[in-house]
Design an enzyme around this catalytic site. Structure first.
Site, short mmCIF file in Angstrom:
data_model
loop_
_atom_site.label_atom_id
_atom_site.label_comp_id
_atom_site.label_asym_id
_atom_site.label_seq_id
_atom_site.Cartn_x
_atom_site.Cartn_y
_atom_site.Cartn_z
CG PHE A 55 -10.15 -9.75 10.77
CD1 PHE A 55 -8.94 -10.16 11.32
CD2 PHE A 55 -10.28 -9.79 9.39
CE1 PHE A 55 -7.89 -10.59 10.53
CE2 PHE A 55 -9.24 -10.21 8.57
CZ PHE A 55 -8.04 -10.62 9.15
CE LYS B 209 -16.93 -7.05 2.56
NZ LYS B 209 -16.16 -8.22 3.05
CG MET C 218 21.67 13.46 4.85
SD MET C 218 22.85 14.54 3.98
CE MET C 218 22.03 14.73 2.41
CD GLU D 293 -1.70 -2.37 1.70
OE1 GLU D 293 -2.58 -3.24 1.77
OE2 GLU D 293 -0.51 -2.55 2.08
#
Length: 614
Positions: free
Chosen positions: A161, A211, A524, A99
């Site tokens: 969930f 949903k 860096m 993602e």
């Protein structure tokens, strides 16, 4: 802001020898632009007025009504109804490996196109994996729309969930976010979020989609995407503000234009270039403003700030009138605020009033759209009343000669990263897109590539997100015309953070070149450890890196390797000639540092050219 022209998208498919689907082959043929525009408008109108069957179909209809051509995302349980509707849509979808890759690709797509990019993810970890990229877009004022799945409404708050309070988590890093609670309204909500992302000061928006809402039935058309009236700013600045700023510019002896990212995002590069050239005012840019003014123009002093050119920082230090357009004066630009542009009266042009005097006091605040305000200032100054800048321009040229951007090479020593960047720059078109990760390689890509066009430097600025470069290159490639080249400069540490997206580039047969400036350090961090932590390289040495050229071949890409100067010319030619994704593992001098450098909080004019000057 004016609506920018958008090039045709490219989403290659393995079925065609040139990596294009049948539809894309048709799009690549020359067409009448008026006819194409009329067809697109008709398609948007049809999507806006048809009756969807479900909330998910309304979500997709809203994207089609907004003219969205491509979305990036990862499928999952709570977002599944939306993906099911997407399968029958005119919106192409690029499935990413993670993602975070999806959100960075959407971000870069939007930067190149000038319209919001779109990313999608499921609930819980899918949504939280978007957060870094959303925060990145927020810091850089990039227009983007994120769509996230959510557990059914009656389960919200029950720790179901893959449940996360996505609205709460993303509220601090979005321009605005929405929790969809009505199947009849969800399409209009998505359309509003898309429009809002690019209204006024751009930024990311998000719609969380339970949903049951996307499964729910609806026949309500989504309508045209429209931002709330309260979000639409005035484009023109107050005339008194403009007149006061114009008088300050006329009276200046050492005026200097500072063009920020807002010049590009506001499609104001044409006006900015005309303004500076008409009045012969030298120009510096911020890093996000790179490309707003051609770096090969005699007036351009390149970009300023912590690792900006010495001559840009000297100009800021000695200007008596700083004309700042579309910049938020972040600390990487200003160094110590108390010492920033110490001799200057500041004219600050910005569309967001919250930025005026937030970091740097504006003597002449001018609130409005960058392109509109520059036209207003141009008219208010008038050619005959322009400041005399001849001696000031000569002084800037002297600083350019005194503090050149050069470096020493020894054929018997490790390859300098600057040499690699310049070699690719010389071999590629002037309008190529350059994406980067974050670190030393980002600075070298900004310093040693000559940028002439807006939207060609695509990088992570305010958030400084390592791993941005590869997924951004994917987004830029999909957004760009087929004849525009795309290259990504990455560091070894940065590349390893999102290397999985190379599988996407291979699957889609995207013609991108990734150059890994490999010094086996988080470079860096190592540079700062040497300068400020007595050389204690705690957790910064990456001598366990894989062979990236070999790894690229395992993904199905083409791998190349640079070990010495004699390799560079042949590798550059071969990598760019390869029609598909290629990775160049360029082993560079591990001790090379980025200079000039302004120490954190120091004055811009006190830049160091070597470590012993810090």
């Amino acid at each position: 802001m004016s609506e920018p022209a958008t090039p045709d998208a490219a989403s290659p498919d393995e079925g065609d020898p040139e990596g294009r689907t049948d539809d894309e082959q048709e799009r690549s043929e020359p067409t009448d632009s008026t006819e194409t525009s009329e067809e697109a408008a008709a398609a948007r109108e049809e999507a806006a007025t048809r009756a969807p069957g479900s909330g998910a179909e309304a979500v997709i209809a809203a994207l089609e009504a907004a003219g969205v051509e491509t979305a990036f995302g990862v499928q999952g349980g709570a977002i599944m109804p939306v993906y099911d509707a997407l399968s029958a849509s005119t919106v192409d979808h690029v499935t990413m490996a993670h993602e975070q890759g999806a959100v960075h690709a959407a971000d870069a797509y939007g930067i190149v196109r000038g319209d919001p990019g779109v990313c999608m993810a499921t609930s819980g970890p899918g949504a939280t994996n978007l957060v870094t990229g959303i925060a990145d877009a927020s810091m850089d004022s990039d227009a983007m729309l994120a769509l996230t799945g959510q557990v059914p409404s009656d389960m919200v708050g029950s720790d179901a969930f893959q449940e996360t309070d996505t609205v709460g988590v993303t509220a601090p890093v979005t321009k605005h976010n929405y929790f969809a609670n009505d199947s009849d309204e969800v399409g209009r909500t998505v359309g509003e979020a898309f429009a809002l992302a690019n209204t006024g000061r751009p930024g990311p928006t998000l719609v969380d989609l339970p949903k049951d809402i996307t499964f729910g039935e609806t026949d309500r058309p989504v309508g045209e995407p429209t931002a709330p009236d309260r979000a639409v700013p005035d484009l023109e600045a107050d005339e008194e503000q403009v007149e006061a700023a114009a008088r300050a510019i006329q009276n200046a002896e050492r005026p200097l234009c500072l063009f920020g990212g807002g010049v590009i995002k506001g499609d104001a590069t044409e006006q900015a270039r005309a303004f500076a050239r008409e009045f012969e005012i030298p120009v510096v840019t911020t890093m996000p403003g790179i490309g707003s003014f051609p770096e090969d123009d005699d007036l351009c002093l390149s970009w300023a700030g912590m690792h900006g050119t010495g001559y840009a920082n000297m100009a800021i230090t000695h200007t008596d009138c700083l004309i700042a357009v579309g910049t938020r004066f972040d600390d990487r630009l200003t160094g110590g605020v108390d010492t920033f542009a110490p001799e200057a009266e500041v004219v600050h042009v910005d569309i967001d009033p919250a930025e005026i005097s937030k970091n740097v006091h504006a003597d002449y605040p001018v609130i409005g759209d960058a392109a509109t305000v520059l036209d207003q200032l141009d008219a208010a100054i008038g050619y005959g009343d322009a400041p005399d800048t001849e001696s000031w321009c000569a002084q800037c040229d002297e600083w350019r000669e005194e503090y050149p951007m050069d470096y020493a090479i020894d054929p018997d020593e490790p390859v300098k990263p600057q040499f690699v960047v310049e070699a690719f720059d010389a071999a590629m078109d002037d309008d190529a897109y350059v994406t980067t990760g974050v670190g030393q390689h980002q600075m070298w890509a900004a310093q040693y590539w000559t940028y002439r066009e807006p939207r060609t430097f695509v990088s992570s600025h305010g958030l400084g997100t390592m791993g941005y470069g590869l997924p951004a290159a994917i987004g830029a490639r999909v957004a760009a015309d087929d004849d525009r080249e795309v290259i990504s400069f990455e560091g070894d540490g940065s590349f390893l953070m999102t290397i999985q997206e190379l599988s996407v580039a291979v699957r889609e047969n995207l013609d991108i070149t990734v150059v890994v400036l490999n010094n086996e350090y988080i470079g860096m961090v190592r540079q700062w450890q040497d300068a400020f932590f007595e050389g204690n390289h705690m957790a910064s040495q990456y001598d366990w890196m894989p062979e990236f050229d070999t790894l690229a071949e395992a993904f199905g890409a083409k791998g190349f390797r640079i070990d010495e100067y004699d390799d560079v010319e042949d590798v550059v030619e071969a990598a760019l000639a390869y029609d598909g994704p290629s990775v160049v593992d360029a082993h560079i001098d591990p001790e090379e540092n980025v200079y000039p450098m302004v120490a954190s909080g120091a004055a811009n004019g006190q830049f160091a050219l070597a470590e012993d000057q810090l």
